[in-house]
Scaffold this motif. Structure first.
Motif, short mmCIF file in Angstrom:
data_model
loop_
_atom_site.label_atom_id
_atom_site.label_comp_id
_atom_site.label_asym_id
_atom_site.label_seq_id
_atom_site.Cartn_x
_atom_site.Cartn_y
_atom_site.Cartn_z
N ARG A 49 -7.61 -67.59 4.23
CA ARG A 49 -7.22 -69.00 4.01
C ARG A 49 -5.71 -69.21 4.02
NH1 ARG A 49 -9.95 -72.45 -0.85
NH2 ARG A 49 -8.00 -71.99 -1.94
N ILE A 60 -17.49 -66.66 2.04
CA ILE A 60 -17.41 -65.59 1.05
C ILE A 60 -18.66 -65.65 0.20
CG2 ILE A 60 -16.13 -64.60 -0.87
CD1 ILE A 60 -13.60 -65.67 0.24
N LYS A 63 -20.48 -68.88 0.62
CA LYS A 63 -19.80 -70.15 0.32
C LYS A 63 -18.56 -70.29 1.19
CE LYS A 63 -17.59 -72.57 -3.59
NZ LYS A 63 -17.30 -72.49 -5.05
N ILE A 65 -15.02 -70.74 2.57
CA ILE A 65 -13.77 -70.41 1.88
C ILE A 65 -12.98 -71.66 1.52
CG2 ILE A 65 -12.37 -70.14 3.98
CD1 ILE A 65 -11.08 -67.68 2.60
N GLU A 67 -14.08 -74.26 0.28
CA GLU A 67 -14.65 -74.88 -0.92
C GLU A 67 -14.28 -74.13 -2.20
OE1 GLU A 67 -18.84 -75.12 -0.32
OE2 GLU A 67 -18.66 -76.40 1.47
N TRP A 68 -13.64 -72.96 -2.05
CA TRP A 68 -13.29 -72.18 -3.24
C TRP A 68 -12.07 -72.76 -3.94
CZ3 TRP A 68 -15.42 -67.68 -5.38
CH2 TRP A 68 -16.52 -67.16 -4.69
N ASP A 69 -12.13 -72.86 -5.25
CA ASP A 69 -10.96 -73.18 -6.05
C ASP A 69 -9.92 -72.07 -5.87
OD1 ASP A 69 -9.60 -74.52 -8.53
OD2 ASP A 69 -9.82 -72.41 -9.07
N THR A 70 -8.65 -72.44 -5.77
CA THR A 70 -7.59 -71.47 -5.49
C THR A 70 -7.56 -70.37 -6.54
OG1 THR A 70 -6.25 -73.12 -4.33
CG2 THR A 70 -5.12 -71.16 -5.14
N GLU A 72 -9.99 -69.32 -8.53
CA GLU A 72 -11.17 -68.47 -8.44
C GLU A 72 -11.12 -67.58 -7.21
OE1 GLU A 72 -13.61 -67.98 -10.73
OE2 GLU A 72 -12.18 -69.13 -11.91
N LEU A 73 -10.57 -68.10 -6.11
CA LEU A 73 -10.44 -67.31 -4.89
C LEU A 73 -9.51 -66.12 -5.13
CD1 LEU A 73 -11.16 -67.01 -1.90
CD2 LEU A 73 -9.15 -68.42 -1.35
N ARG A 76 -11.19 -63.14 -6.34
CA ARG A 76 -12.14 -62.51 -5.42
C ARG A 76 -11.47 -61.84 -4.24
NH1 ARG A 76 -17.29 -64.37 -5.79
NH2 ARG A 76 -17.74 -62.41 -4.69
N THR A 154 -9.90 -57.49 -7.24
CA THR A 154 -10.76 -58.36 -6.45
C THR A 154 -11.80 -57.56 -5.69
OG1 THR A 154 -9.20 -58.23 -4.60
CG2 THR A 154 -8.93 -60.07 -6.13
#
Length: 251
Positions: A49, A60, A63, A65, A67-70, A72-73, A76, A154
């Motif tokens: 991203r 990921i 889901k 990528i 849509e992931w909250d920064t 939370e990403l 991971r 991660t």
């Protein structure tokens, strides 16, 4: 698992990645190889991203990528880019502690310090932890940056040409560490790398790119073949066996 679906990116009129597909599995090292300008780093940047694709999707664990909250990403996926210049003066331990920022936001807990200690020990940097980065060799600094990535803890670790300008001893140390991260800690490690023999010895899977397209996407033994490599690099190869591994001679 990270899944790449038809990723496409153009800069101006030049399409640098063209309908690329692939998967990055946990517990495995995936090497991305190919000639200069093949689109390797751009593919990795889209998968993390850092660059927005013109087309296609990155998933990921199913889901998207985007849509992931920064925050939370960052728990991971860890990324180490080619250029790691820091203007401020930090010790090795201070650098490694940055890997805990997604969790502690700068207020390190006892648990954070345990993770930092573990990362420093994992890279055998204990004797250097209070040394400043500008006092270290290039290989030692690169190990410190990888320790920072380990401290981030991660599932997915992306490394863009981490062996640049390193001598053989430090390159071997880093590749062995990369393999341990995947095989011992169950992480998915993805590395953009130019040295085909390091990919052959330490990767489980290889994605080979040419002119923006995925030329080959397979396990190591299926890629380290004379005909396959000659098609990718447009140069003759000879494959030899050494200690149970296939090695490439090119001339």
């Amino acid at each position: 698992m990270i899944t790449l679906k038809n990723l496409t990116k153009a800069f101006g009129k030049q399409r640098v990645v063209d309908e690329a597909c692939g998967e990055f599995e946990k517990g495995k090292v995936t090497a991305i190889i190919g000639p200069n300008g093949a689109g390797k780093s751009t593919l990795l940047s889209m998968a993390s991203r850092l660059v927005t694709p013109d087309g296609g999707h990155v998933l990921i664990d199913g889901k998207a990528i985007a849509e992931w909250d920064t925050g939370e990403l960052a728990k991971r996926l860890a990324v180490l880019r080619q250029a790691n210049s820091i203007t401020m003066r930090f010790t090795v331990r201070e650098l490694v502690s940055f890997g805990r920022f997604p969790y502690s936001k700068g207020n390190l807990t006892t648990e954070d310090n345990k993770v930092i200690d573990k990362a420093i020990d994992y890279l055998d940097l204990k004797s250097l932890e209070n040394r400043y980065l500008d006092e270290l060799s290039g290989g030692q600094r690169q190990l410190a940056f990888i320790a920072m990535v380990i401290a981030q803890d991660t599932d997915y670790v992306f490394l863009d040409e981490p062996l640049n300008n390193l001598d053989i001893r430090h390159s071997l140390s880093i590749m062995r560490t990369i393999q341990r991260l995947a095989h011992e800690m169950g992480k998915s490690v993805v590395i953009v790398i130019h040295d085909i023999n390091f990919a052959a010895c330490y990767a489980d899977h290889i994605i080979a790119m040419k002119q923006g397209k995925i030329a080959t996407n397979a396990v190591v033994d299926e890629v380290i073949q004379e005909a396959v490599l000659e098609n990718i690099y447009d140069t003759p190869f000879t494959i030899v066996e050494a200690n149970g591994k296939r090695m490439c001679l090119y001339y």
